[in-house]
Design a protein around this motif. Sequence first.
Motif: not given
Length: 564
Positions: A428, A495, A497, A500, A504, A521-525, A527-528
């Motif tokens: 990403d 990662d 973090a 990212r 973003r 939006s990403a699905t990982a947002d 969790a981040l």
Amino acid sequence: MPEYGARRAAIDDLAEVFPADICRRLDAAGLPAHYVPAQWGGALDSHESLLSIWADLARRDLSAIVAHGKTYLGAAPVWLAGDPRQAVATAEAVLGGTPISWALSEPEHGADLLNNALTATAAADGYRLDGRKWPVNNATRAGLLTVLARTGTPGSGRGHSLFLVDKSTLRPDAWRNLPKVRTHGVRGIDISGIEFSGAVVRASDLIGDPGTGVETVLRTLQLTRPMCSALSLGAGEHGLRIATRFATERIIQQRPLIERPYPRSVLARCAGVLAAVEAVALVAARSIHCLTQEMSVVSAVAKAVAPTLIDPMLSELAEILGVRSYLTTEYAFGAFQKLNRDHRVVAIFDGSTPVNRSALIQQFPRLGRALTSGAADEEELRICASPGTPLPPLQRSALTLLSRPGCSLVQSLAGLPEAVTAANAPDDVIELARAFRMTASRLAASMAQVRPAALPSMAAYELAAAYELCFAAAACLQLWIHGADQYRDEPLWLDAAWLRVALRVLLHRVSAVLREPAPESATADGALDDGITMVLAEAVRTGGPITPFGKAWPPADSETAAGA
Ligand SMILES: Cc1cc2nc3c(=O)[nH]c(=O)nc-3n(C[C@H](O)[C@H](O)[C@H](O)COP(=O)(O)OP(=O)(O)OC[C@H]3O[C@@H](n4cnc5c(N)ncnc54)[C@H](O)[C@@H]3O)c2cc1C
């Protein structure tokens, strides 16, 4: 540097009392030496060090550092354009604890330096000063002031000269201090003014040649404007610590507020903003030494973008704190509302955001062409993006009013997707780097179409704002590339973090500024956000750093409490 507390800062602020005790302690701790270049007996050999000291102090109390730090701004024109005798005398004064003020503003002329009205008329024994400077930080407390005065035709680039005015040499009836002005933030400090009525200064008090005053001011601002980002960084860190602590302590429907996705997302976003501001501040401060010839661009970008990012971030944090963002004595002695008020001035003084954008727009044709070319000095960029590593001494003569090479950092976006790929960035991050490269390329095309104009269009200001955000993104990417090995095990670096979340939030901002569709939006947002929030909460609990290159701030007693 001395430890001082939120309680004391709050008391001084509420009473609108000058933070004299803190300033005395900063003097005793040797801070003035950091305002004097080493060649004149001081300790200023790296603007990154000065930035770091100021950011550290600013996170405790913005008022104190705005008051104390003015001496650096007041003295800096002497380091750039003064003769050796003036430099020695100014160094002695600074090292001896004499506040120095920088008197540019006038009641009728704020940023409009070319039309300053205070006159310096040649007289047999020097120059005669007539007129007022107002509002000016430390005008009353200062022993020396650098004063911009008209010596030629108003409106002309050579119509003004700069003087080093020593109050003790003036006839007492030829000048007076103007009363303290009450202010929304930084309430205790000495915002006042000075009026001259036939005050005679010596010809030897002229800084540089007659007619070079505005040029010296503009070159000096290339040093002082990046330093202002320390104020935004400090205020942002303090605010984020307070809000994070509050979210962990506040119980809503029997569960800590921080367990809710909404405040977690806000805190993570704010951590991304703060990381981006830290990146801008670090790269800009280091650029003073290694990309000196580009400082006309870098300084304007840093001065505009740092408060532009931090002001709305503080508004978001205020929402989390609810009523405690508004009460002046409750929760951490009302520190949040104080820092929020104090920070408002950063976007106003030392060149407002529109003034800095206007300066950037004047360089658009060259910046657009350079951005299209993608030319960047990789070796200098590597040095700029390696905090804590040695810096070359500042070559003062390299500070010019226009940057011939453009801005290497923004231009480096052309190669950054490949560079982050080579540095094993997560997918990403590579996508985000590509998105910024595309934005920069569109920006270059739009900037090339902006014709030079005395009164630029609103569209040009929007492009300037987008350019600043590209600068911030490039600063984050370069710092991550050059720091990834060294900081690999730090919680915020796992990662990538911080990178990212910073990229973003910057991409969302730039889309809004350019009125382009917001990135999806990403699905990982989620969790981040959760991961970043946990790092923040732990750091606030233990006193760890909350930015990628930040310092610890140990939780202390209630007087000095971190985030308190
Ligand atoms: C706490 C504090 C400390 C200060 N310290 C000092 C100090 O030490 N020394 C000192 O000299 N002054 C100081 N000032 C004054 C400060 O720098 C002024 O805000 C500044 O000079 C601008 O003045 P002004 O707001 O009257 O703006 P003006 O220049 O009159 O501007 C009014 C509006 O026009 C906009 N504008 C002006 N020029 C342009 C342009 N070219 N392009 C686009 N928009 C433009 C401005 O952004 C603003 O919105 C201080 C002020 C404060 C509040």
